[in-house]
Write an enzyme that holds these catalytic residues in place. Structure first.
Site: not given
Ligand code: ADP
Length: 495
Positions: A115, A198, A289
């Site tokens: 990520k 974050e 996906r």
């Protein structure tokens, strides 16, 4: 491509097999001991046992799955979602064995699966990301990075998923311990201790875009899905379109999602997830996906995403252009799980003594269960995905309420009453959504109790009515019998 092995179970295995059947492709199921006789194994054209119930020995057993694919002559593998769906190593082995992995390349899976790397890549592409660190965070640089961001922040495992290991830090005092525990969880769960931070946004919305990309450079988006109704970072209710987006914003975010996919040469179906706060949107992650919630997009666009995904893997160009994509009406999905919402959503696997799913206009139920089916304790306790379509949001909500009341599941606890409470919640009905919805709507538990009580008293009244009716019927029958006897006696007396 004539034969596809579906390396998954339950509703998504059936979903993929349905697409195979429409395309005239033979489908192959692989199943663990816990899934012997499950619906998806019977739906498939062929089915093979892969191993014992624990996923590590069955649905995650790459060697065994590949062996079965080779033995049965499958030329492609569809991984569904979860299990091996985003595993670059699995895709790589497929590539080496000349078995088509129905999804993006192992290289793209590798890049987007980390990520933090994906975040960096998206920044390079000019996609807005949440303010945060550009690299790993540890004790040596945490303070410096966070002093720039300001508290609260969220620590995230780079190799993460499923909300696991994400830790919100509100102040300096919590930082060191939170960092150490996040790293430990990350290392134990994902085999990678790297974490990044974050800025923690206050109650953002989760809005994601479905994309389709073929091998000829055609990329389209199929609009957004709002997935803000979450518990522990896990989605429970999704809808499309999002009540928060104007068509201008949809266009803008959709273009950015397409740009993100193009940047990494994405091929297949995928999702670009954003957080949306105060009119601004920020890239969160890419899901490489098919997603659980893909069906709501199918319902409003009329596009079969799984079929497109298979056709892309077959080397066909997309069957649609961006200007062909049209969102018609509104769709909402409730994930129906075997869990007890009044007991902290504890899983409630077990046997379905009775099962009857709703139907009627505008209702779609994707499921892999039936009456007398036993939900095994080994996997996700999902029973079905209940999808309601309406011409507008209000009609979709009313239809969802009606469908929830029609749903009969006896034998296990379910979260249906939770969904009923949300569908009646004024903030939900007004479209005022946020990822903190469940934690801030403190009346939900009382609402669930009230709804349960209301339904119980309705059931009792109904059973009383039936008892009365039965008594009245019995009295009427006795009266009719007496009357007949009297008439017979009279006739006999006359003769
Ligand atoms: P995972 O990959 O583990 O599912 P995500 O990064 O996709 O994690 O985030 C899952 C959810 O966590 C989001 O939908 C949102 O509710 C919450 N979340 C993630 N990042 C932030 C953030 N920076 N600020 C606020 N909430 C966040």
């Amino acid at each position: 491509m004539d034969k596809i092995l579906v390396a998954n179970r339950g509703e998504i295995a059936i979903r993929v097999m349905r697409a195979c059947r429409e395309l005239g492709i033979t489908s192959v199921a692989v199943y663990s001991n816990a899934d012997e006789g499950a619906l998806f194994t019977r739906y498939a054209d062929e089915a093979y046992l892969i191993g014992p119930a624990p996923a590590a020995e069955s649905y995650l057993n790459i060697r065994k799955i590949i062996q079965i694919a080779k033995d049965c002559g499958a030329d492609a593998i569809h991984p569904g979602y979860g299990f091996l769906a985003q595993n670059p190593n699995f895709a790589y082995v497929c590539e080496q064995e000349s078995i088509r992995f129905i999804g993006p390349s192992s290289k793209v899976l590798e890049l987007m699966g980390n990520k933090m790397a994906a975040r960096r890549e998206m920044k390079k592409a000019g996609v807005p990301t949440v303010m945060g660190s550009d690299g790993h965070v540890d004790v040596s640089n945490a303070q410096e990075i966070i002093s720039e961001l300001g508290f609260p922040v969220i620590i995230k495992p780079s190799g993460g998923g499923g909300g696991i290991g994400m830790t919100v830090v509100n102040n300096e005092e919590e930082l060191q311990e939170a960092l150490a525990s996040a790293k430990l969880i990350a290392a134990n769960t994902f085999g990678l201790a790297d974490v990044y931070v974050e800025k923690y946004l206050p109650d953002p919305r989760h809005i994601e875009f479905q994309i389709l990309a073929d091998s000829y450079g055609n990329v389209v988006h199929l609009g957004e899905r709002e997935c803000s109704i979450q518990r522990r970072y896990q989605k429970l209710i999704e809808e499309t379109p999002s009540p928060a987006l104007t068509s201008r914003l949809r266009h803008e975010m959709g273009e950015i999602a397409v740009k993100a996919a193009r940047w990494v040469n994405y091929e297949s179906a995928g999702t670009i997830e954003f957080l949306f706060s105060e009119g601004k949107f920020y890239f969160l992650e890419a899901n490489t996906r098919i997603q659980v919630e893909h069906a709501i997009t199918e319902v409003v666009t009329g596009i079969d995403i799984v079929k497109e995904q298979i056709q892309i893997a077959r080397g066909c160009p997309l069957s649609i252009k961006q200007e062909d994509v049209c969102m018609n009406g509104w769709a909402i999905e409730c994930r129906i799980n075997a869990e007890d919402p009044l007991n902290n959503f504890t899983p409630s696997p077990g046997k379905l003594q009775h099962y009857r799913s709703p139907g009627g206009v505008g209702i779609r139920v994707d499921s892999g269960v039936h009456t007398r089916y036993t939900i095994p304790p080994n996997y996700d306790p999902m029973i079905s995905k209940l999808i309601a379509w309406g011409r507008d949001r209000n009609e979709a909500i009313c239809r969802m309420r009606r469908a929830l009341y029609e749903y009969i599941i006896v034998g296990v606890k379910t979260n249906i009453m939770f969904h009923k409470a949300v569908m009646e919640n004024p903030r939900f009905v007004n479209g005022e959504l946020g990822t903190h919805f469940i934690s801030t709507e403190t009346t939900l538990v009382d609402d669930m109790r009230r709804i349960t009580k209301r339904e119980k008293s309705l059931e009792e009244r109904l059973s009383q009515i039936f008892t009365h009716t039965r008594r009245a019927a019995a009295v009427a029958a006795v009266a009719a019998l007496t009357q007949m006897r009297l008439q017979r006696d009279e006739r006999e007396a006359d003769s």
